[in-house]
Design a protein around this motif. Structure first.
Motif, PDB file in Angstrom:
ATOM      1  N   MET A 348     -13.029 -25.831   6.845  1.00  0.00           N
ATOM      2  CA  MET A 348     -11.846 -25.301   6.152  1.00  0.00           C
ATOM      3  C   MET A 348     -12.086 -25.219   4.636  1.00  0.00           C
ATOM      4  SD  MET A 348     -10.037 -24.722   8.728  1.00  0.00           S
ATOM      5  CE  MET A 348      -8.532 -24.123   8.001  1.00  0.00           C
ATOM      6  N   LEU A 349     -13.107 -25.956   4.148  1.00  0.00           N
ATOM      7  CA  LEU A 349     -13.452 -25.957   2.717  1.00  0.00           C
ATOM      8  C   LEU A 349     -12.246 -26.292   1.843  1.00  0.00           C
ATOM      9  CD1 LEU A 349     -15.783 -22.805   2.571  1.00  0.00           C
ATOM     10  CD2 LEU A 349     -16.487 -25.197   2.678  1.00  0.00           C
ATOM     11  N   GLU A 350     -11.442 -27.209   2.341  1.00  0.00           N
ATOM     12  CA  GLU A 350     -10.243 -27.615   1.589  1.00  0.00           C
ATOM     13  C   GLU A 350     -10.532 -28.906   0.832  1.00  0.00           C
ATOM     14  OE1 GLU A 350      -7.109 -27.614   4.448  1.00  0.00           O
ATOM     15  OE2 GLU A 350      -6.779 -25.453   4.136  1.00  0.00           O
ATOM     16  N   PRO A 351      -9.703 -29.214  -0.167  1.00  0.00           N
ATOM     17  CA  PRO A 351      -9.919 -30.481  -0.877  1.00  0.00           C
ATOM     18  C   PRO A 351      -9.934 -31.641   0.108  1.00  0.00           C
ATOM     19  CG  PRO A 351      -8.153 -29.204  -1.900  1.00  0.00           C
ATOM     20  CD  PRO A 351      -8.542 -28.475  -0.655  1.00  0.00           C
ATOM     21  N   LEU A 352     -10.787 -32.628  -0.161  1.00  0.00           N
ATOM     22  CA  LEU A 352     -10.911 -33.749   0.765  1.00  0.00           C
ATOM     23  C   LEU A 352      -9.596 -34.513   0.818  1.00  0.00           C
ATOM     24  CD1 LEU A 352     -14.398 -35.094  -0.384  1.00  0.00           C
ATOM     25  CD2 LEU A 352     -13.898 -33.577   1.547  1.00  0.00           C
ATOM     26  N   PRO A 353      -9.154 -34.918   2.020  1.00  0.00           N
ATOM     27  CA  PRO A 353      -7.934 -35.726   2.099  1.00  0.00           C
ATOM     28  C   PRO A 353      -8.115 -37.049   1.359  1.00  0.00           C
ATOM     29  CG  PRO A 353      -8.978 -35.477   4.257  1.00  0.00           C
ATOM     30  CD  PRO A 353      -9.767 -34.644   3.296  1.00  0.00           C
ATOM     31  N   LEU A 354      -6.991 -37.599   0.868  1.00  0.00           N
ATOM     32  CA  LEU A 354      -7.075 -38.790   0.018  1.00  0.00           C
ATOM     33  C   LEU A 354      -7.816 -39.970   0.659  1.00  0.00           C
ATOM     34  CD1 LEU A 354      -3.660 -38.797  -1.838  1.00  0.00           C
ATOM     35  CD2 LEU A 354      -5.949 -38.516  -2.824  1.00  0.00           C
ATOM     36  N   PRO A 355      -7.561 -40.271   1.938  1.00  0.00           N
ATOM     37  CA  PRO A 355      -8.294 -41.420   2.516  1.00  0.00           C
ATOM     38  C   PRO A 355      -9.801 -41.201   2.488  1.00  0.00           C
ATOM     39  CG  PRO A 355      -6.497 -40.717   3.964  1.00  0.00           C
ATOM     40  CD  PRO A 355      -6.595 -39.694   2.879  1.00  0.00           C
ATOM     41  N   LEU A 356     -10.233 -39.929   2.670  1.00  0.00           N
ATOM     42  CA  LEU A 356     -11.678 -39.650   2.643  1.00  0.00           C
ATOM     43  C   LEU A 356     -12.206 -39.783   1.216  1.00  0.00           C
ATOM     44  CD1 LEU A 356     -14.155 -38.923   4.264  1.00  0.00           C
ATOM     45  CD2 LEU A 356     -13.575 -36.517   4.040  1.00  0.00           C
ATOM     46  N   GLN A 357     -11.393 -39.344   0.251  1.00  0.00           N
ATOM     47  CA  GLN A 357     -11.807 -39.504  -1.157  1.00  0.00           C
ATOM     48  C   GLN A 357     -12.019 -40.985  -1.467  1.00  0.00           C
ATOM     49  OE1 GLN A 357      -9.404 -37.577  -4.113  1.00  0.00           O
ATOM     50  NE2 GLN A 357      -9.019 -35.791  -2.845  1.00  0.00           N
ATOM     51  N   GLU A 358     -11.082 -41.799  -0.971  1.00  0.00           N
ATOM     52  CA  GLU A 358     -11.198 -43.232  -1.265  1.00  0.00           C
ATOM     53  C   GLU A 358     -12.436 -43.814  -0.588  1.00  0.00           C
ATOM     54  OE1 GLU A 358      -8.432 -47.176  -1.727  1.00  0.00           O
ATOM     55  OE2 GLU A 358      -7.951 -45.820  -0.075  1.00  0.00           O
ATOM     56  N   LEU A 359     -12.685 -43.355   0.634  1.00  0.00           N
ATOM     57  CA  LEU A 359     -13.867 -43.844   1.349  1.00  0.00           C
ATOM     58  C   LEU A 359     -15.140 -43.472   0.588  1.00  0.00           C
ATOM     59  CD1 LEU A 359     -15.467 -44.921   3.814  1.00  0.00           C
ATOM     60  CD2 LEU A 359     -15.390 -42.594   4.701  1.00  0.00           C
ATOM     61  N   LEU A 360     -15.251 -42.203   0.192  1.00  0.00           N
ATOM     62  CA  LEU A 360     -16.475 -41.753  -0.483  1.00  0.00           C
ATOM     63  C   LEU A 360     -16.689 -42.531  -1.770  1.00  0.00           C
ATOM     64  CD1 LEU A 360     -16.199 -37.906   0.143  1.00  0.00           C
ATOM     65  CD2 LEU A 360     -17.675 -39.543   1.295  1.00  0.00           C
ATOM     66  N   ALA A 361     -15.586 -42.752  -2.492  1.00  0.00           N
ATOM     67  CA  ALA A 361     -15.702 -43.521  -3.738  1.00  0.00           C
ATOM     68  C   ALA A 361     -16.178 -44.940  -3.447  1.00  0.00           C
ATOM     69  CB  ALA A 361     -14.358 -43.540  -4.457  1.00  0.00           C
ATOM     70  N   ALA A 362     -15.696 -45.491  -2.329  1.00  0.00           N
ATOM     71  CA  ALA A 362     -16.070 -46.868  -1.971  1.00  0.00           C
ATOM     72  C   ALA A 362     -17.529 -46.975  -1.549  1.00  0.00           C
ATOM     73  CB  ALA A 362     -15.159 -47.363  -0.841  1.00  0.00           C
ATOM     74  N   LEU A 363     -18.119 -45.850  -1.166  1.00  0.00           N
ATOM     75  CA  LEU A 363     -19.517 -45.888  -0.709  1.00  0.00           C
ATOM     76  C   LEU A 363     -20.504 -46.000  -1.868  1.00  0.00           C
ATOM     77  CD1 LEU A 363     -19.479 -43.049   2.010  1.00  0.00           C
ATOM     78  CD2 LEU A 363     -19.575 -45.512   2.397  1.00  0.00           C
ATOM     79  N   ARG A 364     -20.030 -45.652  -3.069  1.00  0.00           N
ATOM     80  CA  ARG A 364     -20.976 -45.429  -4.167  1.00  0.00           C
ATOM     81  C   ARG A 364     -21.927 -46.577  -4.453  1.00  0.00           C
ATOM     82  NH1 ARG A 364     -17.744 -42.899  -9.070  1.00  0.00           N
ATOM     83  NH2 ARG A 364     -16.045 -44.007  -8.049  1.00  0.00           N
ATOM     84  N   ASP A 365     -21.392 -47.813  -4.437  1.00  0.00           N
ATOM     85  CA  ASP A 365     -22.276 -48.941  -4.751  1.00  0.00           C
ATOM     86  C   ASP A 365     -22.671 -49.711  -3.498  1.00  0.00           C
ATOM     87  OD1 ASP A 365     -22.137 -48.317  -7.453  1.00  0.00           O
ATOM     88  OD2 ASP A 365     -20.209 -49.354  -7.618  1.00  0.00           O
ATOM     89  N   ASN A 366     -22.596 -49.053  -2.382  1.00  0.00           N
ATOM     90  CA  ASN A 366     -22.832 -49.736  -1.111  1.00  0.00           C
ATOM     91  C   ASN A 366     -23.848 -48.904  -0.311  1.00  0.00           C
ATOM     92  OD1 ASN A 366     -22.713 -50.860   1.438  1.00  0.00           O
ATOM     93  ND2 ASN A 366     -20.489 -51.174   1.384  1.00  0.00           N
ATOM     94  N   GLN A 367     -25.132 -49.176  -0.550  1.00  0.00           N
ATOM     95  CA  GLN A 367     -26.177 -48.333   0.065  1.00  0.00           C
ATOM     96  C   GLN A 367     -26.178 -48.390   1.594  1.00  0.00           C
ATOM     97  OE1 GLN A 367     -27.983 -46.157  -1.942  1.00  0.00           O
ATOM     98  NE2 GLN A 367     -28.297 -45.245   0.059  1.00  0.00           N
ATOM     99  N   PRO A 368     -26.039 -49.596   2.206  1.00  0.00           N
ATOM    100  CA  PRO A 368     -26.012 -49.594   3.684  1.00  0.00           C
ATOM    101  C   PRO A 368     -24.866 -48.749   4.233  1.00  0.00           C
ATOM    102  CG  PRO A 368     -26.354 -51.819   2.850  1.00  0.00           C
ATOM    103  CD  PRO A 368     -26.043 -50.967   1.653  1.00  0.00           C
ATOM    104  N   ALA A 369     -23.694 -48.826   3.583  1.00  0.00           N
ATOM    105  CA  ALA A 369     -22.549 -48.041   4.078  1.00  0.00           C
ATOM    106  C   ALA A 369     -22.770 -46.553   3.802  1.00  0.00           C
ATOM    107  CB  ALA A 369     -21.262 -48.524   3.420  1.00  0.00           C
ATOM    108  N   THR A 370     -23.411 -46.209   2.678  1.00  0.00           N
ATOM    109  CA  THR A 370     -23.726 -44.799   2.399  1.00  0.00           C
ATOM    110  C   THR A 370     -24.671 -44.259   3.467  1.00  0.00           C
ATOM    111  OG1 THR A 370     -23.450 -45.083   0.025  1.00  0.00           O
ATOM    112  CG2 THR A 370     -24.793 -43.225   0.719  1.00  0.00           C
ATOM    113  N   ASP A 371     -25.691 -45.029   3.792  1.00  0.00           N
ATOM    114  CA  ASP A 371     -26.635 -44.593   4.826  1.00  0.00           C
ATOM    115  C   ASP A 371     -25.923 -44.447   6.181  1.00  0.00           C
ATOM    116  OD1 ASP A 371     -28.579 -44.641   2.899  1.00  0.00           O
ATOM    117  OD2 ASP A 371     -29.520 -46.503   3.570  1.00  0.00           O
TER     118      ASP A 371
END
Ligand SMILES: Cc1cc2nc3c(=O)[nH]c(=O)nc-3n(C[C@H](O)[C@H](O)[C@H](O)COP(=O)(O)OP(=O)(O)OC[C@H]3O[C@@H](n4cnc5c(N)ncnc54)[C@H](O)[C@@H]3O)c2cc1C
Length: 415
Positions: A348-371
């Motif tokens: 849909m190429l729509e803005p990411l929903p807020l919960p997903l935005q929060e998740l992605l932000a939370a991944l930033r300093d967490n390499q195992p979770a990013t992987d």
């Protein structure tokens, strides 16, 4: 008389023919194309797809064709920041590839032939033969126009989105989704790039990956309604899209486009019943989704493997073929449905929903979770496991705790 005739010899058809032939079945593999030949498709082969090639003893041969692996340090850039990581749990962490279809599809056809399948290139199947309501063979012609009939215990349509076999047997279609995304791609030399890079932006997605011949695939997606407008001036529209990823744009602009732009107005989503009396479907002929999550090649491999297991059990009399194929359909649907939904949402190429935005932000300093996230969105591990409330709460909770410990500010909102 063959045990199986497979119509279509690319990602779904060749492995199906190869695996059946390796089990001792007499197989005819027919395609109207002559190989090597290209097809309209980018060609990201995620690590779990590469793993299927490894199981079949073909991965080393692909790796030896002169292309770098990908997904060793891949990039998913969501605008305000980028995630970098790898996919440790598939293909022993050795990544995937982005092979040109000219190379990959030829490798697969040759493997089918070497495994004992009879391969007929430049051969178009025009008709299915029926007896007592069941498919019993095909009528087709070579490019010299000679018409022939061939008979088999089962005819397998591996003939893609516009499957002739699916249409001829009126395979029921369900859970269909409209076309929502269009895309253009081409190949550049001289781009500084070691691994796959994906940039998710509002109303557009940009990506690139190293492929054969020292070239780099560059691809852009837009909402499907923009197809005619983009096609009218592809360079200008690609330029505008790339500008949303300035560092990547700068590296592409220092390179040279070596081929024309290849474009597609879009691909629909659907499931088709993949079996009936004397016939079966595999790959895109049986199940298709928008290419934005690049699942089609890997899915075709897995579908071929699983279909062959069911066919082998049925054709060798270890079980009732119809029951085995019904179980195969149910298992296919259960396996792919979460990715189908995720793909349709991403497309849909729509803005990411807020919960997903929060998740992605939370991944930033967490390499195992990013992987783990990269593994889930590429299909190496089940999406529902990663996206479970418990797992998301754990990741977001850990990030919140870490931030509070550092400075008490919130770093989770994507602004
Ligand atoms: C723009 C685009 C980008 C994509 N990018 C990716 C990606 O990056 N990664 C990924 O994994 N997937 C991607 N896909 C999806 C992928 O291309 C497909 O899922 C995959 O090719 C399906 O393989 P298949 O063998 O089922 O069908 P196909 O590759 O479509 O092959 C079907 C074959 O059947 C033959 N055939 C058809 N009718 C007949 C007939 N009557 N007689 C004889 N032969 C016949 C055709 O000649 C063809 O060779 C993309 C698709 C598109 C359109």
């Amino acid at each position: 008389m063959y045990d199986a005739i497979v119509v279509g010899a690319r990602c779904a058809g060749s492995p199906t023919a190869m695996l059946l032939a390796r089990k001792g079945y007499k197989v005819l593999l027919a395609d109207r194309a002559r190989f090597p030949s290209d097809t309209i498709s980018t060609h990201i082969l995620w690590p779990h797809g590469a793993e299927a090639l490894a199981r079949w003893g073909l991965l080393d041969a692909l790796a030896a064709t002169g292309l770098p692996p990908i997904c060793r340090r891949m990039t998913v850039d969501v605008g305000p920041f980028a995630l970098h990581g790898t996919i440790p749990g598939a293909n022993h962490g050795r990544g995937g590839f982005c092979p040109r279809r000219t190379v990959l599809d030829s490798l697969l056809v040759n493997a089918a032939a070497q495994s004992g399948a009879e391969v007929r290139e430049s051969f178009t199947v025009d008709e299915l033969l029926f007896a007592d309501g069941a498919v019993v063979g095909i009528r087709g012609r070579s490019d010299r126009g000679n018409q022939v009939e061939e008979r088999a215990r089962i005819v397998i349509g591996a003939d893609g989105v516009h499957s002739f076999v699916a249409a001829a047997v009126r395979a029921p279609e369900y859970d269909t989704r409209p076309i929502v995304v269009c895309g253009f791609y081409s190949y550049f030399s001289g781009v500084e790039q070691d691994d796959i890079e994906l940039y998710l932006r509002e109303r557009c997605a940009v990506g690139g990956a190293p492929t054969h011949g020292g070239l780099h695939l560059v691809m852009v997606n837009w909402p499907a309604r923009r197809f005619a407008e983009v096609r009218a001036d592809v360079d200008a529209h690609v330029g505008q899209a790339l500008a949303l990823a300035p560092d990547f744009a700068a590296r592409v602009s220092r390179g040279t486009r070596e081929e024309r732009w290849y474009g597609i107005a879009g691909v629909p989503g659907y499931f088709r019943k993949p079996y009936g009396a004397g016939w079966a479907l595999v790959g895109d002929a049986g199940y298709c989704k928008d290419p934005i999550t690049a699942q089609g090649i890997s899915d075709s491999f897995l579908d071929a493997e699983r279909l062959v297991e069911a066919l082998d059990a049925g054709l060798s009399g270890r079980g009732a073929l119809e029951d085995l194929l019904a179980t195969h359909e149910a298992a296919r649907n259960e396996r792919v449905r979460p990715m189908y939904e995720f793909t349709n949402e991403t497309a849909m190429l729509e803005p990411l929903p807020l919960p997903l935005q929060e998740l992605l932000a939370a991944l930033r300093d967490n390499q195992p979770a990013t992987d783990a996230y990269l593994s889930a969105i590429t299909g190496a591990t089940p999406l529902p496991e990663f996206m479970s409330e418990e797992n998301l709460a754990k990741i977001v909770g850990a990030a919140r705790a870490g931030t509070r410990a550092q400075d008490g500010s919130s770093r989770y909102a994507i602004t």
